[in-house]
Each structure stands twice: as structure tokens, then as C-alpha cells.
Design a protein around this motif. Structure first.
Motif, short mmCIF file in Angstrom:
data_model
loop_
_atom_site.label_atom_id
_atom_site.label_comp_id
_atom_site.label_asym_id
_atom_site.label_seq_id
_atom_site.Cartn_x
_atom_site.Cartn_y
_atom_site.Cartn_z
N GLU A 13 9.49 -13.55 -25.03
CA GLU A 13 8.34 -14.25 -24.48
C GLU A 13 8.05 -13.72 -23.08
OE1 GLU A 13 7.60 -18.72 -22.86
OE2 GLU A 13 8.75 -18.49 -24.71
N ASN A 14 6.77 -13.51 -22.76
CA ASN A 14 6.38 -13.07 -21.43
C ASN A 14 6.43 -14.28 -20.50
OD1 ASN A 14 5.27 -12.05 -19.11
ND2 ASN A 14 3.58 -11.03 -20.14
N LYS A 15 7.34 -14.25 -19.54
CA LYS A 15 7.51 -15.39 -18.63
C LYS A 15 6.74 -15.21 -17.33
CE LYS A 15 11.93 -16.60 -20.55
NZ LYS A 15 11.87 -17.89 -21.13
N ARG A 16 5.95 -14.19 -17.24
CA ARG A 16 5.15 -13.98 -16.02
C ARG A 16 4.08 -15.05 -15.93
NH1 ARG A 16 6.40 -9.11 -13.88
NH2 ARG A 16 7.34 -7.61 -15.26
N ARG A 17 3.80 -15.46 -14.70
CA ARG A 17 2.77 -16.49 -14.48
C ARG A 17 1.37 -15.94 -14.68
NH1 ARG A 17 4.02 -18.91 -8.68
NH2 ARG A 17 2.51 -17.29 -8.34
N HIS A 18 1.19 -14.64 -14.43
CA HIS A 18 -0.14 -14.05 -14.47
C HIS A 18 -0.14 -12.75 -15.27
CE1 HIS A 18 -0.06 -16.38 -10.63
NE2 HIS A 18 -1.13 -16.89 -11.20
N VAL A 19 -1.27 -12.49 -15.89
CA VAL A 19 -1.46 -11.26 -16.65
C VAL A 19 -1.54 -10.08 -15.68
CG1 VAL A 19 -3.09 -10.05 -18.15
CG2 VAL A 19 -2.71 -12.51 -18.45
N ARG A 20 -0.88 -8.97 -16.04
CA ARG A 20 -0.96 -7.74 -15.23
C ARG A 20 -2.03 -6.83 -15.83
NH1 ARG A 20 4.90 -5.30 -14.41
NH2 ARG A 20 5.24 -6.00 -16.52
N VAL A 21 -2.77 -6.18 -14.93
CA VAL A 21 -3.83 -5.27 -15.34
C VAL A 21 -3.51 -3.87 -14.82
CG1 VAL A 21 -6.28 -4.73 -15.05
CG2 VAL A 21 -5.55 -7.10 -15.27
N PRO A 22 -3.48 -2.85 -15.70
CA PRO A 22 -3.27 -1.48 -15.22
C PRO A 22 -4.44 -1.05 -14.34
CG PRO A 22 -3.37 -1.55 -17.63
CD PRO A 22 -3.68 -2.92 -17.13
N THR A 23 -4.13 -0.27 -13.32
CA THR A 23 -5.17 0.20 -12.40
C THR A 23 -4.72 1.49 -11.73
OG1 THR A 23 -6.51 -0.42 -10.49
CG2 THR A 23 -4.28 -1.22 -10.51
N ASN A 24 -5.63 2.13 -11.05
CA ASN A 24 -5.29 3.31 -10.25
C ASN A 24 -5.94 3.20 -8.87
OD1 ASN A 24 -7.94 3.75 -10.94
ND2 ASN A 24 -7.63 5.79 -11.77
N LEU A 25 -6.05 1.98 -8.36
CA LEU A 25 -6.62 1.75 -7.04
C LEU A 25 -5.74 2.38 -5.96
CD1 LEU A 25 -7.38 -2.06 -7.43
CD2 LEU A 25 -9.07 -0.22 -7.41
N ALA A 26 -6.37 3.01 -4.99
CA ALA A 26 -5.62 3.57 -3.86
C ALA A 26 -5.16 2.41 -2.97
CB ALA A 26 -6.50 4.52 -3.06
N TYR A 27 -3.98 2.57 -2.37
CA TYR A 27 -3.48 1.55 -1.45
C TYR A 27 -2.95 2.16 -0.17
CZ TYR A 27 1.39 2.64 -2.68
OH TYR A 27 2.58 3.28 -2.87
N ARG A 28 -2.88 1.30 0.82
CA ARG A 28 -2.19 1.56 2.10
C ARG A 28 -1.28 0.36 2.29
NH1 ARG A 28 -3.45 -0.16 7.45
NH2 ARG A 28 -2.52 1.22 8.98
N PHE A 29 0.02 0.61 2.49
CA PHE A 29 1.01 -0.45 2.62
C PHE A 29 1.77 -0.22 3.91
CE2 PHE A 29 5.18 -2.32 0.97
CZ PHE A 29 4.77 -3.63 1.12
N VAL A 30 1.82 -1.22 4.78
CA VAL A 30 2.48 -1.07 6.07
C VAL A 30 3.68 -2.02 6.12
CG1 VAL A 30 2.23 -1.26 8.58
CG2 VAL A 30 0.33 -0.41 7.20
N VAL A 31 4.86 -1.44 6.37
CA VAL A 31 6.10 -2.18 6.52
C VAL A 31 6.78 -1.68 7.78
CG1 VAL A 31 8.35 -2.71 5.50
CG2 VAL A 31 6.37 -2.35 4.02
N GLU A 32 7.12 -2.59 8.69
CA GLU A 32 7.79 -2.23 9.95
C GLU A 32 7.09 -1.07 10.66
OE1 GLU A 32 11.92 -1.60 8.91
OE2 GLU A 32 12.33 -3.71 9.32
N ASN A 33 5.78 -1.15 10.78
CA ASN A 33 4.94 -0.15 11.46
C ASN A 33 4.95 1.23 10.80
OD1 ASN A 33 4.02 -1.96 13.49
ND2 ASN A 33 5.99 -1.72 14.53
N GLN A 34 5.46 1.34 9.59
CA GLN A 34 5.43 2.59 8.82
C GLN A 34 4.39 2.45 7.72
OE1 GLN A 34 7.23 5.73 8.87
NE2 GLN A 34 5.68 6.17 7.33
N GLU A 35 3.53 3.43 7.58
CA GLU A 35 2.47 3.40 6.56
C GLU A 35 2.90 4.19 5.33
OE1 GLU A 35 -1.73 5.58 6.24
OE2 GLU A 35 -1.68 4.02 7.78
N TYR A 36 2.64 3.61 4.17
CA TYR A 36 2.90 4.23 2.88
C TYR A 36 1.58 4.22 2.10
CZ TYR A 36 7.64 3.08 4.26
OH TYR A 36 8.81 2.97 4.96
#
Length: 120
Positions: free
Chosen positions: A6-29
Motif C-alpha cells: 500500500e502507498n502510505k504517502r500522504r500526497h501523490v508524486r508527479v515526475p518533473t524536470n523543473l530546474a531548481y536552486r537549493f541553498v543550505v548553509e550558504n552553499q548553492e546547489y
């Protein structure tokens, strides 16, 4: 005969290829979002690599969806740097208490038609 788990996830996941910028401890990924839901996302192969020592740290995820900039505060819940049993990338869950994040989640819901799984 085995049953399908059984899928116990609360929300449906959707495949995507959106570009992202992720910042953790002042480091950009940067990279592409592999899939996204109303509660989190999988960030494929961040550049530079983000390793498991970052687990449980918070960061700011920025994506552009249909020409709208979305900013989501999130916590790292998964990180893998070597291809193996699990894919290389970072799993994040979105903050449930951050107002700007909640606004961005509503925009995701409207733009992608995302819904919660029905109760079992």
C-alpha cells in the motif's frame, strides 16, 4: 501470493524536470527536480554533490513553475552521492509551519493538479 504494498504517502508524486536552486548553509546547489508532491520533492543529482552529512538540515528550495517563482523552506530527509540501491540525489520535505512555503505549496497544487491520496 504476495500483495502489492500500500502507498502510505500522504500526497501523490508527479515526475518533473523543473530546474531548481537549493541553498543550505550558504552553499548553492542546482539541478532538476525529479519528482514533487505537496509535501516534498526529490532533487536529482545536485551540483555540487550534497552528501549524507547534510541530513536533517534545513534549506531553501527555489523553483520556477509556469513563470512563477516558488520558494519552499524544507528539511533534508535523504541524501545519496553514489549510484546504487537508491538514486543519487536529495529528498526534502516541505515546512508545514512556514507561511511562504504554504503559499508555494498552494501554487503547486493549482498548477500541477496535485491532490492528497484519499483516506483508506
Amino acid at each position: 501470493m504476495s500483495q502489492i504494498p500500500e502507498n502510505k504517502r500522504r500526497h501523490v508524486r508527479v515526475p518533473t524536470n523543473l530546474a531548481y536552486r537549493f541553498v543550505v548553509e550558504n552553499q548553492e546547489y542546482v539541478g532538476q527536480v525529479g519528482n514533487i508532491s505537496l509535501s516534498g520533492a526529490f532533487l536529482s543529482a545536485p551540483n555540487p554533490p550534497l552528501n549524507p552529512s547534510h541530513l536533517c538540515q534545513s534549506g531553501i528550495l527555489q523553483i520556477c513553475l509556469h513563470h512563477e517563482a516558488l520558494t519552499l523552506k524544507c528539511d533534508i530527509i535523504y541524501a545519496a552521492t553514489i549510484e546504487g540501491t537508491f538514486p543519487v540525489g536529495v529528498g526534502v520535505c516541505f515546512s508545514e509551519t512556514d507561511a511562504p512555503t504554504q503559499q508555494s505549496i498552494k501554487a503547486l497544487e493549482a498548477a500541477l493538479g496535485l491532490k492528497s491520496h484519499p483516506p483508506h
